[in-house]
Design a protein around this motif. Structure first.
Motif, PDB file in Angstrom:
ATOM      1  N   ALA A 184       0.806  -1.224   0.000  1.00 35.86           N
ATOM      2  CA  ALA A 184       0.000   0.000   0.000  1.00 35.86           C
ATOM      3  C   ALA A 184       0.842   1.278   0.000  1.00 35.86           C
ATOM      4  O   ALA A 184       0.554   2.209  -0.770  1.00 35.86           O
ATOM      5  CB  ALA A 184      -0.953  -0.014   1.195  1.00 35.86           C
ATOM      6  N   PRO A 185       1.882   1.405   0.841  1.00 37.71           N
ATOM      7  CA  PRO A 185       2.675   2.652   0.810  1.00 37.71           C
ATOM      8  C   PRO A 185       3.334   2.910  -0.546  1.00 37.71           C
ATOM      9  O   PRO A 185       3.453   4.058  -0.975  1.00 37.71           O
ATOM     10  CB  PRO A 185       3.729   2.419   1.899  1.00 37.71           C
ATOM     11  N   VAL A 186       3.757   1.851  -1.215  1.00 36.39           N
ATOM     12  CA  VAL A 186       4.363   2.006  -2.539  1.00 36.39           C
ATOM     13  C   VAL A 186       3.353   2.608  -3.510  1.00 36.39           C
ATOM     14  O   VAL A 186       3.659   3.530  -4.290  1.00 36.39           O
ATOM     15  CB  VAL A 186       4.887   0.656  -3.051  1.00 36.39           C
ATOM     16  N   GLN A 187       2.139   2.107  -3.473  1.00 33.53           N
ATOM     17  CA  GLN A 187       1.086   2.612  -4.358  1.00 33.53           C
ATOM     18  C   GLN A 187       0.774   4.070  -4.042  1.00 33.53           C
ATOM     19  O   GLN A 187       0.615   4.889  -4.965  1.00 33.53           O
ATOM     20  CB  GLN A 187      -0.173   1.759  -4.198  1.00 33.53           C
ATOM     21  N   VAL A 188       0.684   4.420  -2.760  1.00 30.18           N
ATOM     22  CA  VAL A 188       0.348   5.796  -2.387  1.00 30.18           C
ATOM     23  C   VAL A 188       1.441   6.757  -2.838  1.00 30.18           C
ATOM     24  O   VAL A 188       1.163   7.830  -3.406  1.00 30.18           O
ATOM     25  CB  VAL A 188       0.127   5.895  -0.865  1.00 30.18           C
ATOM     26  N   ASN A 189       2.700   6.409  -2.603  1.00 26.20           N
ATOM     27  CA  ASN A 189       3.797   7.299  -2.991  1.00 26.20           C
ATOM     28  C   ASN A 189       3.832   7.512  -4.498  1.00 26.20           C
ATOM     29  O   ASN A 189       4.035   8.644  -4.982  1.00 26.20           O
ATOM     30  CB  ASN A 189       5.129   6.711  -2.506  1.00 26.20           C
ATOM     31  N   ALA A 190       3.630   6.427  -5.234  1.00 24.96           N
ATOM     32  CA  ALA A 190       3.643   6.555  -6.691  1.00 24.96           C
ATOM     33  C   ALA A 190       2.470   7.390  -7.184  1.00 24.96           C
ATOM     34  O   ALA A 190       2.629   8.256  -8.058  1.00 24.96           O
ATOM     35  CB  ALA A 190       3.614   5.162  -7.325  1.00 24.96           C
ATOM     36  N   ALA A 191       1.284   7.164  -6.632  1.00 29.02           N
ATOM     37  CA  ALA A 191       0.108   7.917  -7.056  1.00 29.02           C
ATOM     38  C   ALA A 191       0.224   9.389  -6.671  1.00 29.02           C
ATOM     39  O   ALA A 191      -0.180  10.280  -7.439  1.00 29.02           O
ATOM     40  CB  ALA A 191      -1.148   7.308  -6.429  1.00 29.02           C
ATOM     41  N   ARG A 192       0.783   9.681  -5.491  1.00 27.77           N
ATOM     42  CA  ARG A 192       0.943  11.078  -5.065  1.00 27.77           C
ATOM     43  C   ARG A 192       1.928  11.814  -5.964  1.00 27.77           C
ATOM     44  O   ARG A 192       1.710  12.970  -6.360  1.00 27.77           O
ATOM     45  CB  ARG A 192       1.399  11.108  -3.613  1.00 27.77           C
ATOM     46  N   GLU A 193       3.025  11.121  -6.310  1.00 28.76           N
ATOM     47  CA  GLU A 193       4.009  11.744  -7.198  1.00 28.76           C
ATOM     48  C   GLU A 193       3.424  11.975  -8.588  1.00 28.76           C
ATOM     49  O   GLU A 193       3.647  13.037  -9.206  1.00 28.76           O
ATOM     50  CB  GLU A 193       5.246  10.843  -7.281  1.00 28.76           C
ATOM     51  N   ALA A 194       2.645  10.997  -9.073  1.00 22.73           N
ATOM     52  CA  ALA A 194       2.031  11.151 -10.402  1.00 22.73           C
ATOM     53  C   ALA A 194       1.044  12.310 -10.419  1.00 22.73           C
ATOM     54  O   ALA A 194       1.007  13.100 -11.371  1.00 22.73           O
ATOM     55  CB  ALA A 194       1.344   9.856 -10.801  1.00 22.73           C
ATOM     56  N   TYR A 195       0.242  12.434  -9.365  1.00 23.48           N
ATOM     57  CA  TYR A 195      -0.726  13.530  -9.294  1.00 23.48           C
ATOM     58  C   TYR A 195      -0.013  14.874  -9.221  1.00 23.48           C
ATOM     59  O   TYR A 195      -0.416  15.850  -9.877  1.00 23.48           O
ATOM     60  CB  TYR A 195      -1.631  13.345  -8.074  1.00 23.48           C
ATOM     61  N   HIS A 196       1.062  14.932  -8.444  1.00 20.62           N
ATOM     62  CA  HIS A 196       1.806  16.192  -8.339  1.00 20.62           C
ATOM     63  C   HIS A 196       2.384  16.598  -9.691  1.00 20.62           C
ATOM     64  O   HIS A 196       2.305  17.780 -10.097  1.00 20.62           O
ATOM     65  CB  HIS A 196       2.921  16.030  -7.299  1.00 20.62           C
ATOM     66  N   ARG A 197       2.953  15.638 -10.398  1.00 25.44           N
ATOM     67  CA  ARG A 197       3.541  15.953 -11.702  1.00 25.44           C
ATOM     68  C   ARG A 197       2.484  16.387 -12.696  1.00 25.44           C
ATOM     69  O   ARG A 197       2.686  17.349 -13.454  1.00 25.44           O
ATOM     70  CB  ARG A 197       4.301  14.738 -12.228  1.00 25.44           C
ATOM     71  N   GLN A 198       1.343  15.681 -12.713  1.00 29.08           N
ATOM     72  CA  GLN A 198       0.285  16.042 -13.652  1.00 29.08           C
ATOM     73  C   GLN A 198      -0.274  17.429 -13.340  1.00 29.08           C
ATOM     74  O   GLN A 198      -0.630  18.180 -14.247  1.00 29.08           O
ATOM     75  CB  GLN A 198      -0.828  14.997 -13.616  1.00 29.08           C
ATOM     76  N   THR A 199      -0.325  17.785 -12.069  1.00 27.40           N
ATOM     77  CA  THR A 199      -0.811  19.110 -11.693  1.00 27.40           C
ATOM     78  C   THR A 199       0.135  20.201 -12.182  1.00 27.40           C
ATOM     79  O   THR A 199      -0.287  21.234 -12.725  1.00 27.40           O
ATOM     80  CB  THR A 199      -0.970  19.205 -10.161  1.00 27.40           C
ATOM     81  N   VAL A 200       1.435  19.943 -12.009  1.00 27.54           N
ATOM     82  CA  VAL A 200       2.430  20.915 -12.476  1.00 27.54           C
ATOM     83  C   VAL A 200       2.375  21.060 -13.987  1.00 27.54           C
ATOM     84  O   VAL A 200       2.415  22.182 -14.540  1.00 27.54           O
ATOM     85  CB  VAL A 200       3.834  20.495 -12.010  1.00 27.54           C
ATOM     86  N   LEU A 201       2.245  19.927 -14.689  1.00 26.82           N
ATOM     87  CA  LEU A 201       2.148  19.975 -16.148  1.00 26.82           C
ATOM     88  C   LEU A 201       0.913  20.741 -16.599  1.00 26.82           C
ATOM     89  O   LEU A 201       0.953  21.516 -17.569  1.00 26.82           O
ATOM     90  CB  LEU A 201       2.128  18.551 -16.723  1.00 26.82           C
TER      91      LEU A 201
END
Length: 467
Positions: free
Chosen positions: A397-414
């Protein structure tokens, strides 16, 4: 006298502060052990089965006292005539009259007082094991109701703990969806600002508003589910529904020991209850068989009588007195001792069918025991598998959360730099919400799996000792 008025804004702030403080006071943390203790003390079915157990124990004491003989004492004073008449008579419906005296040609109305004082006992000194089997049957009934009470407590502990974990999960989901609403609101404000500045199309703001509304609806549903689970827990605890905060233990760590050796399923409270039902039925079968046998009784009577009619009342009809004290004074005494054996020789022919029916009941109870044993063994194997699976999800679960949080942050910046569209950001947000939800229930699922194992082994301490 001039009245003092607070400004409207100040009164609103004070009112809001009072509401917040009241809400914090109402929502107290409720530990699981306290919830279980309240449930055991207040739940109706547990109290009812405790009463049934107490009743069986009382009947067991009554069965032990059947060894005592029947001892009767009495005294009686009468006033009446003593006309006698030769002829047969049968006392029916209270029509019997125990007058005795001489038989005269004509009836007379001479009357005097009389008395009877007596003591008698009837003791079944030997019944070929009937009294002993009666006591054993009462003991088996007490043991059955005791086991029923214990298994009710055990099963209710499991229900309360399972519902408590549901409250924990629901409460954590509310926190997650509230955080999601905050993210949706922040992102909506960004989109609206960019729309107003003409950097993006207006349709994006409409979609952002829709996502914000969806986040609000999802949060409301989560709050409704939390309230439902809290209401279920209050019902199991036997208290009025109230708001409370569950213990954060279940979302901060997993159980320390998950490989604890399980007890034998034969010690399971539910199986012990099924076994006690079989034992009671078998004991009752023996008692029914014992009822076919004869019984030996020892009897004894001592009595004394008084009468206002003197010994020479025949032929002297004047030899009597109407004085009360002379009439009730004891004048003659008798005693009787006897021993007898009674045996209803047709009882075995009638009772054999009761014995046969009881044997069928025993067979059915054994089948129910075997079915319950198989189900518990299957549940124990499943609980071991569920523990392994829940631990795998907990680690992932922590692996999934970290990856999803990073993906959301990057998509927001883009998106803020015009390098991606709103749909891509929305998909990243959905992935983050799903990951956080999986993380929230990952801890809970480990505890749920341990509780399932405790239910299968019949040892609630397997779960409770981890708190």
């Amino acid at each position: 006298m001039q009245k003092f008025h607070l400004p409207d804004k100040t009164r609103f702030v004070l009112f809001l502060t009072f509401c917040i403080l009241s809400g914090v006071h109402a929502q107290d943390v409720l530990p699981l052990k306290e919830a279980v203790s309240l449930a055991i003390d207040n739940y109706g079915s547990i109290k009812a089965k405790n009463a049934y157990y107490q009743a069986s124990g009382t009947l067991e004491k009554e069965a032990r006292r059947t060894y005592l003989p029947d001892i009767t004492v009495g005294a009686r004073n009468d006033y009446g005539t003593v006309n006698g008449l030769y002829g047969p008579s049968f006392g029916f419906g209270g029509s019997g009259l125990a007058s005795s005296g001489p038989v005269y040609e004509e009836e007379n109305w001479d009357a005097a007082f009389g008395s009877l004082y007596f003591a008698s006992f009837n003791w079944e000194v030997f019944a070929f094991g009937k009294a002993r089997q009666r006591t054993r049957t009462a003991e088996a009934a007490t043991d059955r109701d005791s086991k029923d009470w214990q298994q009710e407590i055990f099963q209710h502990k499991i229900k309360v703990a399972a519902t408590y974990l549901q409250v924990v999960a629901a409460h954590q989901l509310v926190l997650s969806y509230r955080k999601n609403l905050e993210r949706a609101e922040t992102f909506r404000n960004i989109v609206i600002a960019r729309t107003r500045s003409g950097l993006i199309a207006g349709v994006d703001s409409l979609q952002a508003n829709a996502e914000y509304s969806n986040a609000r609806i999802t949060l409301t549903k989560a709050i409704d589910n939390e309230q439902e689970q809290s209401n279920n827990l209050s019902r199991l605890m036997g208290v009025l529904p109230d708001e409370f905060i569950p213990d954060t233990l279940f979302i901060s760590r997993i159980p320390m020991t998950l490989d604890r050796e399980s007890r034998a399923t034969a010690a399971h409270p539910v199986l012990q209850w099924y076994e006690s039902r079989v034992n009671y039925s078998d004991t009752r079968t023996k008692f029914l068989k014992a009822s076919f046998l004869p019984s030996v009784n020892l009897v004894g009577v001592i009595q004394t009588r008084g009468s206002g009619f003197f010994h020479n009342y025949t032929p002297d009809n004047e030899a009597f007195t109407g004085n009360y004290w002379d009439g009730i004074e004891p004048k003659r005494a008798n005693y009787l001792l006897g021993i007898g054996i009674n045996w209803n020789i047709t009882e075995p022919f009638r009772g054999s069918q009761r014995v046969k029916a009881q044997k069928y009941l025993s067979r059915g109870l054994r089948d129910e025991y075997e079915q319950a044993r198989q189900q518990i063994e299957a549940q124990l194997k499943y609980s071991e598998q569920k523990i392994r699976n829940s631990l795998d999800n907990y680690k992932e679960a922590p692996v999934q959360v970290n990856a999803a949080r990073e993906a959301y942050h990057r998509q927001t910046v883009l998106y803020e730099n015009g390098l991606t569209d709103l749909n891509t950001v929305t998909q990243a947000l959905y992935a983050l919400v799903r990951a956080e939800t999986d993380r929230d229930i990952a801890y809970n699922n480990v505890w749920q799996a341990l509780l399932l194992k405790a239910a299968a082994t019949g040892d609630f301490g397997l779960f409770e000792d981890q708190l």
